[in-house]
Every structure is written in C-alpha cells, then in structure tokens.
Write a protein that holds these residues in place. Structure first.
Motif, PDB file in Angstrom:
ATOM      1  N   LEU A 250       0.842  -1.187   0.000  1.00 46.32           N
ATOM      2  CA  LEU A 250       0.000   0.000   0.000  1.00 46.32           C
ATOM      3  C   LEU A 250       0.880   1.240   0.000  1.00 46.32           C
ATOM      4  CD1 LEU A 250      -2.940   0.968   0.084  1.00 46.32           C
ATOM      5  CD2 LEU A 250      -2.775   1.045   2.577  1.00 46.32           C
ATOM      6  N   GLU A 260      -2.668  -4.404   5.732  1.00 51.08           N
ATOM      7  CA  GLU A 260      -3.246  -3.115   5.370  1.00 51.08           C
ATOM      8  C   GLU A 260      -3.360  -2.950   3.856  1.00 51.08           C
ATOM      9  OE1 GLU A 260      -1.068   0.320   6.523  1.00 51.08           O
ATOM     10  OE2 GLU A 260       0.531  -0.018   5.066  1.00 51.08           O
ATOM     11  N   ALA A 261      -2.552  -3.682   3.087  1.00 52.45           N
ATOM     12  CA  ALA A 261      -2.619  -3.616   1.626  1.00 52.45           C
ATOM     13  C   ALA A 261      -3.806  -4.405   1.084  1.00 52.45           C
ATOM     14  CB  ALA A 261      -1.319  -4.140   1.014  1.00 52.45           C
ATOM     15  N   ALA A 267      -6.844   0.658   0.405  1.00 50.69           N
ATOM     16  CA  ALA A 267      -6.603  -0.552  -0.383  1.00 50.69           C
ATOM     17  C   ALA A 267      -7.850  -0.949  -1.155  1.00 50.69           C
ATOM     18  CB  ALA A 267      -6.161  -1.690   0.535  1.00 50.69           C
ATOM     19  N   LYS A 270      -8.412   1.556  -3.977  1.00 50.34           N
ATOM     20  CA  LYS A 270      -7.403   1.356  -5.026  1.00 50.34           C
ATOM     21  C   LYS A 270      -7.748   0.153  -5.906  1.00 50.34           C
ATOM     22  CE  LYS A 270      -2.432   0.409  -5.563  1.00 50.34           C
ATOM     23  NZ  LYS A 270      -1.159   0.167  -4.823  1.00 50.34           N
ATOM     24  N   LYS A 271      -8.141  -0.937  -5.287  1.00 48.41           N
ATOM     25  CA  LYS A 271      -8.445  -2.152  -6.047  1.00 48.41           C
ATOM     26  C   LYS A 271      -9.685  -1.970  -6.913  1.00 48.41           C
ATOM     27  CE  LYS A 271      -8.993  -7.129  -5.494  1.00 48.41           C
ATOM     28  NZ  LYS A 271      -9.090  -8.253  -4.537  1.00 48.41           N
ATOM     29  N   THR A 315     -12.469  -8.474   1.381  1.00 49.79           N
ATOM     30  CA  THR A 315     -11.779  -7.681   2.389  1.00 49.79           C
ATOM     31  C   THR A 315     -12.109  -8.180   3.789  1.00 49.79           C
ATOM     32  OG1 THR A 315     -11.773  -5.711   0.975  1.00 49.79           O
ATOM     33  CG2 THR A 315     -11.538  -5.347   3.351  1.00 49.79           C
TER      34      THR A 315
END
Length: 395
Positions: A250, A260-261, A267, A270-271, A315
């Motif tokens: 991340l 955390e990524a 995250a 972003k994904k 997640t």
C-alpha cells in the motif's frame, strides 16, 4: 500532572467510581487497608467533596450501612478524538457521563492549527453552556491517530489526513497553552479499549482485544486489566502483519503482502478503481474511477452491487484471518471490532467474525466473545477522558 503509582486513597476512589454504590464492607474486601485507615480515607474523600454518602444500604440487623458514591459534579474532564475521517470532543462528569459532545468531519482545511483553534472554541463554549469553571476541569485526554510519542505528547507522522501539516505536531503543548489545562496523549486504539473496558466493567473482562478497520488498521490489547504497551507505539503494527508473501504493497512504504494492503479503505478504493478502469461492470461504472470514494462504495454495497459486494466480502475475509492470527497469539476473552469498514454493513461484520471463529486454534473449548462494543464510535473520546481521570493524582 503526576504519573505516580496510585495511592490507596486513589484506589478507594476508583473502586467507588467503577462500582457505583459501595459499602465500607465491600471496600474492606478489596483493599489491603485497616478499618480505621479506610474510615479516615473515606472521611477525607467526603471532606474533599469527591464522594457522597447520602444513601443507606440494606440492613442485616442493626444499623443500616452507609453507601458511598462518587460526586459527579465535583470535577469534569475533556475527552478528545483526533482521527482522519472525523474528530470529536466531549465534556464528562466524574461518572463519565457526557455533559456536552461535538463531532465534525475532517477535511482539507483542517490543519493542526485549525483543529486546535476549533477545539479551543468548542471547549470554552462547552464550559460556558454547562456552567463549569475552568478550575474544576481536571484536563483533556487525547486519543489520536498514530504513530505518536505518548511521553512527549507529539503526533509524529500519521498518514492520510486530508489536510497538510500533520507531522511532528506537539498537540499536548499546543492545547495546554490554549486551554490552560493538562493534556495527555495516547493512540486512539488504546483510549478506545480503555473506554470499552470501562463499559464492560460489570463483566470483569481481564483480557480484551480491540481492532479498528478504516483508513488504517489499529489495534490495542488489555491483559490482566492493563494496557499492553511495546517499546514503540504499537497502534499500526497489526496492519504490517504479512498475510500474502510477495503480495501487494500500500503506497510506497510498509511490508509487501501486509494486511493493510488487503484490508483498509485506501486498499479497497485502489483495487476497485483499478478494476473499474479495466471495464468491470458495476453500478459505479458511470463515475470516473479516480473519483470513486468510500461513501459511494458503501451505497453500492447496500444496493447489492455484485462486484462491490464481492470486493467488500473478500476484504472482510482477509480481516477475519488477520484477527484469528491475533487471537491465536493473545487469547483474549473479548474481541471488539470497530471502524468504517466493519460498520459499513452487518453482513461485513458477520463475515469477519465467521472467518475469525473458523480459524481459532483452540475452538470450541476456547472462544472469545465478539462485539461491536458498547460505546462504538464514541469509545475513543470517552476512553481518552477516562485515561486522564485514571492518571489524575488526588491531593
């Protein structure tokens, strides 16, 4: 403020706060003090105005015993949360009852200087509205995003604040100068667990784990009734637990394959943005991918968008695995889950718990109690006030 080991007088006072109505006999059972000394300490607390003795208990024959309780109006204490999404301040009495409370969103204009100015204005208004003299206020406890230095009262380099300037902020010094009150800093995960532990005091939970999943991953632990501290601020360390060897990273720091990524709002955003740019079908397809924010993701999840649901539940699964790893190491009696990711929808919370439970090594002989807590989003603020109250040394 002196941070010495609590005196017997302070221990008596804290026992009365935690238990509400207390008899001298109940205190004698818990305190290593003679009856004469306890009577003297109770008399001192009464004379100081810290406790009241206006109610009588049930008699077992003879005179009814006197019951002692805290005098909630004798003093007051501020609790403050400084976080990335929102911050809040509360004014509490000695029973930790909120007398006044205010929450606001953090935006690109909320620099440290602007925040301190806002806190100063709100605190002064609260005291005026509640008719409380500044001299009656013990101080202000602060639960903030780490990393930080508790000893120096400085927020070091917290990430993802909307505004500029959040680096090496001497927040305690600034607030002490502006408010004329003692300030004490700790990370928000610690103050949250202090607050939740207080809320569950009747259950006498000795070992508790707190996990907050949002912009970052924040954890804290109570063992044998005390906060577990490391050589450095531990608040964000859970996020650096490696879940996937050679996995994503991340930003430009932290471990590759760190939790955390895979489990955090940045995250997740972003994904999903990446997948939308590739043409993934979604109700959000009409929004430019770079403009997709967490609020829109929550709405899409609640609207049962298949793609967004898939990403949220993935997640939640990773978070459940991370929590199971902590449980298998720490073995808490209770696990409190909070934060925007967990609170986005009940099904996400349920998924996290289901995955965590299925990966607990000693199950079913050992299984902690999972909860979203009693204080929920107010836990950091209330816990910060309680932290200061616990450090307060009686004269």
């Amino acid at each position: 403020m002196n941070m010495k080991h609590p005196t017997i007088k302070k221990q008596v006072f804290e026992f009365i706060i935690r238990n509400g109505l207390v008899s001298k006999a109940a205190l004698m059972d818990k305190m290593t003090v003679t009856s004469t000394s306890l009577s003297r300490l109770l008399e001192e607390l009464l004379t100081d105005g810290l406790i009241l003795a206006s109610e009588l208990g049930l008699s077992t024959g003879g005179r009814k015993p006197i019951l002692y309780r805290v005098n909630p109006d004798h003093r007051a204490v501020f609790g403050l949360e400084i976080s990335r999404f929102s911050s809040s301040i509360g004014l509490y009495d000695l029973n930790l009852k909120p007398l006044s409370f205010e929450r606001w969103k953090m935006d690109e204009k909320m620099t440290p200087e602007a925040l301190v100015a806002k806190i100063t204005k709100l605190a002064e208004q609260m005291l005026m509205d509640c008719g409380i003299d500044r001299e009656k206020v013990i101080g202000i406890g602060i639960g903030a995003v780490g990393p930080l230095s508790r000893e120096d009262g400085i927020m070091l380099k917290p990430r993802y604040f909307p505004a500029e300037g959040w680096s090496n902020v001497p927040i305690c010094e600034w607030l002490e100068q502006r408010l004329g009150l003692t300030a004490l800093l700790d990370n928000g995960a610690n103050t949250a667990i202090i607050g939740e532990h207080w809320a569950l005091r009747n259950e006498e939970v000795k070992h508790m784990l707190y996990v907050h999943a949002g912009v970052g991953l924040r954890t804290s632990m109570i063992a044998s009734g005390q906060i577990v501290r490391g050589a450095v601020d531990m608040e964000g360390s859970f996020g650096q637990m490696i879940i996937q060897t050679d996995g994503p990273r991340l930003g430009d720091e932290g471990n590759y394959g760190a939790l955390e990524a895979l489990v955090s709002i940045p995250a997740l955003e972003k994904k999903i943005r990446s997948q939308l740019k590739l043409g993934r079908a979604s109700s959000l397809s009409g929004i430019p991918p770079e403009q997709v924010q967490f609020d829109a993701l929550q709405k899409a999840y609640r609207a049962k968008d298949a793609f967004i649901t898939e990403q949220f539940l993935q997640t939640a699964t990773y978070l459940g695995i991370g929590i199971a790893n902590l449980i298998n190491i720490l073995h808490p009696e209770a696990v409190i889950l909070g934060g925007p990711l967990v609170n986005a929808h009940k099904s996400i919370y349920d998924t996290v718990i289901q995955v965590a439970r299925s990966n607990i090594y000693y199950s079913p002989q050992y299984e902690p109690k999972f909860t979203q807590g009693q204080l929920t989003e107010d836990a950091v603020t209330a816990g910060a006030a309680l932290m200061l109250l616990q450090e307060w040394e009686l004269n």
